[in-house]
Design an enzyme around this catalytic site. Structure first.
Site, PDB file in Angstrom:
ATOM      1  CB  THR A 207       1.867  -2.933  11.195  1.00  0.00           C
ATOM      2  OG1 THR A 207       0.678  -3.234  10.468  1.00  0.00           O
ATOM      3  CG2 THR A 207       1.556  -1.573  11.786  1.00  0.00           C
TER       4      THR A 207
ATOM      5  CG  HIS B 259       9.569 -25.493  10.756  1.00  0.00           C
ATOM      6  ND1 HIS B 259       9.690 -25.213  12.189  1.00  0.00           N
ATOM      7  CD2 HIS B 259      10.699 -26.110  10.594  1.00  0.00           C
ATOM      8  CE1 HIS B 259      10.459 -25.857  12.666  1.00  0.00           C
ATOM      9  NE2 HIS B 259      11.431 -26.410  11.684  1.00  0.00           N
TER      10      HIS B 259
ATOM     11  CG  HIS C 264       8.531 -29.511   9.822  1.00  0.00           C
ATOM     12  ND1 HIS C 264       7.939 -28.750  11.181  1.00  0.00           N
ATOM     13  CD2 HIS C 264       9.776 -29.922  10.016  1.00  0.00           C
ATOM     14  CE1 HIS C 264       9.246 -29.039  11.862  1.00  0.00           C
ATOM     15  NE2 HIS C 264      10.151 -29.460  11.238  1.00  0.00           N
TER      16      HIS C 264
ATOM     17  CB  CYS D  82       1.010  -2.692   4.801  1.00  0.00           C
ATOM     18  SG  CYS D  82       0.524  -3.894   6.009  1.00  0.00           S
TER      19      CYS D  82
ATOM     20  CG  ASP E 190      -0.215  -0.158   2.454  1.00  0.00           C
ATOM     21  OD1 ASP E 190       0.753   0.154   2.494  1.00  0.00           O
ATOM     22  OD2 ASP E 190      -0.944   0.167   3.554  1.00  0.00           O
TER      23      ASP E 190
HETATM   24  C1  RB5 Z   1      -1.701   2.457   6.560  1.00  0.00           C
HETATM   25  O1  RB5 Z   1      -1.697   3.649   7.116  1.00  0.00           O
HETATM   26  C2  RB5 Z   1      -1.522   1.228   7.581  1.00  0.00           C
HETATM   27  O2  RB5 Z   1      -2.819   1.145   8.355  1.00  0.00           O
HETATM   28  C3  RB5 Z   1      -1.292   0.005   6.734  1.00  0.00           C
HETATM   29  O3  RB5 Z   1      -0.201   0.289   6.085  1.00  0.00           O
HETATM   30  C4  RB5 Z   1      -1.037  -1.045   7.503  1.00  0.00           C
HETATM   31  O4  RB5 Z   1      -0.117  -0.992   8.530  1.00  0.00           O
HETATM   32  C5  RB5 Z   1      -2.309  -1.975   7.913  1.00  0.00           C
HETATM   33  O5  RB5 Z   1      -2.166  -2.949   8.533  1.00  0.00           O
END
Ligand code: RB5
Length: 366
Positions: free
Chosen positions: A68, A99, A134, A66, A8
């Site tokens: 996180t 695994h 596994h 993304c 994203d």
């Molecule tokens: C975008 O701001 C953020 O929410 C997205 O990149 C991600 O971290 C979502 O899990």
């Protein structure tokens, strides 16, 4: 390898850096967006594009980024056939391949530095899934997916599949898998493995108390109760396992089932079947070294049941998930024992990594 990449807006810059790295290592990258950090982009839209390409076979693996990594991994894992792993370090990346056979690597641009992300990516791209226990666990995930698709109660029957991991069995399996093992050694080892497998499988046979007289005095001892066993090899490769079993259980009766593949329908057809008369009273071990598509094993078990057989156990050296699913679907009461659960079948129907054609290797016909 064909790697599909997506991010994203939050993951855009890290995606660009990792893309360069993946290309430099020599892989082909298909970047399905997003293409800018300036415009807000919804991660599920991009994880979906990548997931679809992997499931359709147009990409081998995927890398999603993304902020996180959490949103990408949650959304990617909604697609059956996607095993997305959010990894923060090289260890997690390697384990997720060894695994879990993850086919998607997910990283968070706001939770890790560029250097770590690069090292994670390299470790993940280089590692290959391990077999054995596994593979058995991964097969349970696939079975769960399939039962959810079917909408049944999720009881996939995999609790009736046991991979025998005794170190001696595994050691000998490593030699029979080796293409350089001679016909004689292969034959001897298959018999030995079959014996060791049956030693493990027969752990729960009933005992009865008897009285014996030793040279010193009378004493209580335990003897097998009933002793009604039958071994049924599927011709011809199953023959390679019979002697090893009879060495341990010499009183077992032996039946034979021969099947060939109809060249038009490709379905197994029985050409020979001779079973002990009292088959309905016996515990039956169907032996077939390679459980590949499961077609022959399933037909063999059907025919045994048609002739009165009730308590059937299937014993294979190597099983593929496809074969296990077939046998479990056709014979929900059958227990399956195998020394190895491999990844799957190739285009010619051979188990991968497998050991080749067990019949040819046993009888030296190739
Ligand atoms: C975008 O701001 C953020 O929410 C997205 O990149 C991600 O971290 C979502 O899990």
């Amino acid at each position: 390898m064909r790697v599909v990449m997506a991010s994203d807006h939050a993951g855009f810059f890290l995606k660009e850096t990792i893309k360069e790295l993946v290309c430099r290592i020599g892989h082909e990258v298909n970047d399905v967006g997003t293409y800018s950090a300036d415009e807000s982009a919804d991660y599920p839209d991009f994880s979906r594009k990548a997931a679809d390409l992997i499931v359709s076979g147009e990409a081998d693996r995927g890398i999603l980024i993304c902020g996180t990594g959490i949103g990408m991994s949650i959304s990617a894992n909604k697609t059956p056939g996607i095993y997305a792993a959010l990894c923060f370090n090289e260890f997690m990346a390697r384990m997720s391949r060894l695994h879990n056979a993850s086919n998607v690597l997910v990283m968070g641009s706001r939770t890790m530095g560029m250097d770590v992300a690069a090292a994670v990516t390299e470790a993940w791209l280089a590692a290959e899934p391990e077999e054995g226990r596994h593979a058995a666990r991964r097969a349970k995930i696939v079975a769960l997916e399939e039962s959810l698709k079917r909408g049944d109660d999720g009881n996939s029957g995999y609790d009736r599949v046991k991979v025998l991991e005794h170190p001696l069995i595994q050691h000998k399996m490593s030699i029979v898998r080796d293409k350089n093992t001679s016909v004689k050694d292969f034959r001897d080892l298959v018999q030995e493995i079959a014996g060791l497998m049956v030693y493990e499988i027969s752990r729960n046979l009933q005992l009865e108390e008897i009285s014996v007289e030793t040279p010193i005095c009378k004493t209580k001892a335990f003897s097998l109760a009933g002793k009604k066993l039958a071994v049924v090899p599927v011709l011809r490769a199953g023959l390679g396992m019979v002697e090893g079993i009879l060495r341990l259980i010499p009183n077992a009766k032996v039946g034979h089932v021969g099947l060939y593949r109809n060249p038009e329908t490709l379905l197994p057809v029985e050409y020979y079947c001779k079973l002990p008369n009292d088959i309905s009273e016996r515990d039956i071990f169907v032996v077939d070294p390679m459980l590949a598509t499961g077609g022959s094993a399933s037909v063999c078990i059907s025919n045994i049941k048609r002739l009165g057989g009730v308590r059937v156990t299937l014993v294979s050296l190597i099983a593929a998930p496809e074969g296990i699913r077939k046998v479990l679907a056709d014979h929900p009461e059958v227990n399956i024992f195998t020394a190895a659960l491999d990844s799957g079948l190739n285009d010619h129907g051979y188990i991968v990594p497998g050991l080749g054609d067990a019949g040819d290797r046993l009888f030296g016909t190739k």
